[in-house]
Design a protein around this motif. Sequence first.
Motif, short mmCIF file in Angstrom:
data_model
loop_
_atom_site.label_atom_id
_atom_site.label_comp_id
_atom_site.label_asym_id
_atom_site.label_seq_id
_atom_site.Cartn_x
_atom_site.Cartn_y
_atom_site.Cartn_z
N SER A 1 21.92 -12.21 12.15
CA SER A 1 21.53 -12.23 10.73
C SER A 1 20.04 -12.50 10.62
O SER A 1 19.53 -13.41 11.28
CB SER A 1 22.31 -13.30 9.96
N THR A 2 19.37 -11.71 9.81
CA THR A 2 17.99 -11.98 9.45
C THR A 2 18.00 -12.58 8.06
O THR A 2 18.39 -11.93 7.09
CB THR A 2 17.14 -10.70 9.47
N ILE B 1 21.69 -7.38 11.55
CA ILE B 1 20.94 -6.58 12.51
C ILE B 1 21.85 -6.34 13.71
O ILE B 1 22.26 -7.29 14.39
CB ILE B 1 19.66 -7.29 12.96
N SER B 2 22.18 -5.09 13.96
CA SER B 2 23.08 -4.77 15.07
C SER B 2 22.46 -5.16 16.40
O SER B 2 21.29 -4.87 16.65
CB SER B 2 23.42 -3.28 15.06
N ALA B 3 23.24 -5.81 17.23
CA ALA B 3 22.78 -6.16 18.57
C ALA B 3 22.97 -4.97 19.50
O ALA B 3 23.86 -4.14 19.29
CB ALA B 3 23.55 -7.37 19.10
N ASP B 4 22.14 -4.89 20.51
CA ASP B 4 22.22 -3.79 21.47
C ASP B 4 23.27 -4.13 22.53
O ASP B 4 22.96 -4.39 23.69
CB ASP B 4 20.85 -3.56 22.11
N SER C 1 19.41 -15.92 12.82
CA SER C 1 20.53 -16.79 13.15
C SER C 1 21.70 -15.94 13.61
O SER C 1 21.66 -14.71 13.57
CB SER C 1 20.94 -17.64 11.93
N ARG C 2 22.76 -16.60 14.02
CA ARG C 2 24.01 -15.89 14.29
C ARG C 2 24.60 -15.42 12.97
O ARG C 2 24.27 -15.94 11.90
CB ARG C 2 25.00 -16.79 15.03
N SER C 3 25.50 -14.46 13.04
CA SER C 3 26.06 -13.87 11.83
C SER C 3 27.32 -14.60 11.39
O SER C 3 28.42 -14.06 11.43
CB SER C 3 26.35 -12.38 12.05
N ASN C 4 27.13 -15.85 10.99
CA ASN C 4 28.22 -16.57 10.33
C ASN C 4 27.61 -17.43 9.24
O ASN C 4 26.43 -17.78 9.28
CB ASN C 4 29.05 -17.40 11.33
#
Length: 284
Positions: A224-225, A150-153, A242-245
């Motif tokens: 991350s979803t 999910i792209s952050a703004d 969560s974070r994307s890792n």
Amino acid sequence: MLGPKQDAQAALFYEFSLEGHVPQDHLLRSIDQFVDLSSIRTHLADFYSHTGRPSIDPELMIRMLLVGYCSGIRSERRLCEEVHLNLAYRWFCRLDLSDRIPDHSTFSKNRHGRFRESDLLRHVLETTVARCMKEGLVGGQGFAVDASLISADVQKQNSSNPEDWATRVADVDDAPRAVQEYLDTLDDEAFGAATTTKPKFAAHTDPASQWTAARKGPAIFAYSTNYLIDTDHGIIVDVDASRSNRTAEVGAMRKMIDRTEERFGLKPDWIAVDTAYGSSDNPV
């Protein structure tokens, strides 16, 4: 023979029913059978004042959000416009032709306020999962797990090397809400403590977002979803951000499995994941 020209002539009275104008095979009719939002008002009762102006019905807002999700309408401003125009959307939201649509700002105010404080969206998810279990749509023998970006703004121009900008020295009182939340969760497995690997960039306004190139294209700030899906009929039984890792995503997977067992008594015999999850410890 050429018929008469059609001119708009406003009638004094109309006899009209939304029920008769929504096809029986419409997607929203199928969804409506499994959406039980009767407990929302009770769940939110303690988060509303006993005085003041009457609020927007929370069930209406949730129904509108469901319309947006099912129809791919990501903008809440556009969602309000579409519900205003579309008869099927009005029917699903229990709105008559003359009923006014809430302002788009109502959603953000409630999302960051009472919806978050009451954990309403999780309540709606778990109520829906329980209904699906009652209807025999959830088997519980096998689960699949995957994550979506999910792209952050956040703009890259408003970021820097983490070593040059430390959130720990930020002024909490003046920091944006996203920074304050990140500071509060630095030790959380899914966020600050997820991995010892330092990213190349940290966003000043949303430091919990992760700089990632997981989409095989230009790197972006993202979250991350994570989804836990029952494989019988593809029912999502839990979700976690969560974070994307990968370390954070594996931690979210463990959390969802434990929570599903606690809430619904479901413990799968097997779990399907992609090979990237093999880079971390086995979740079960």
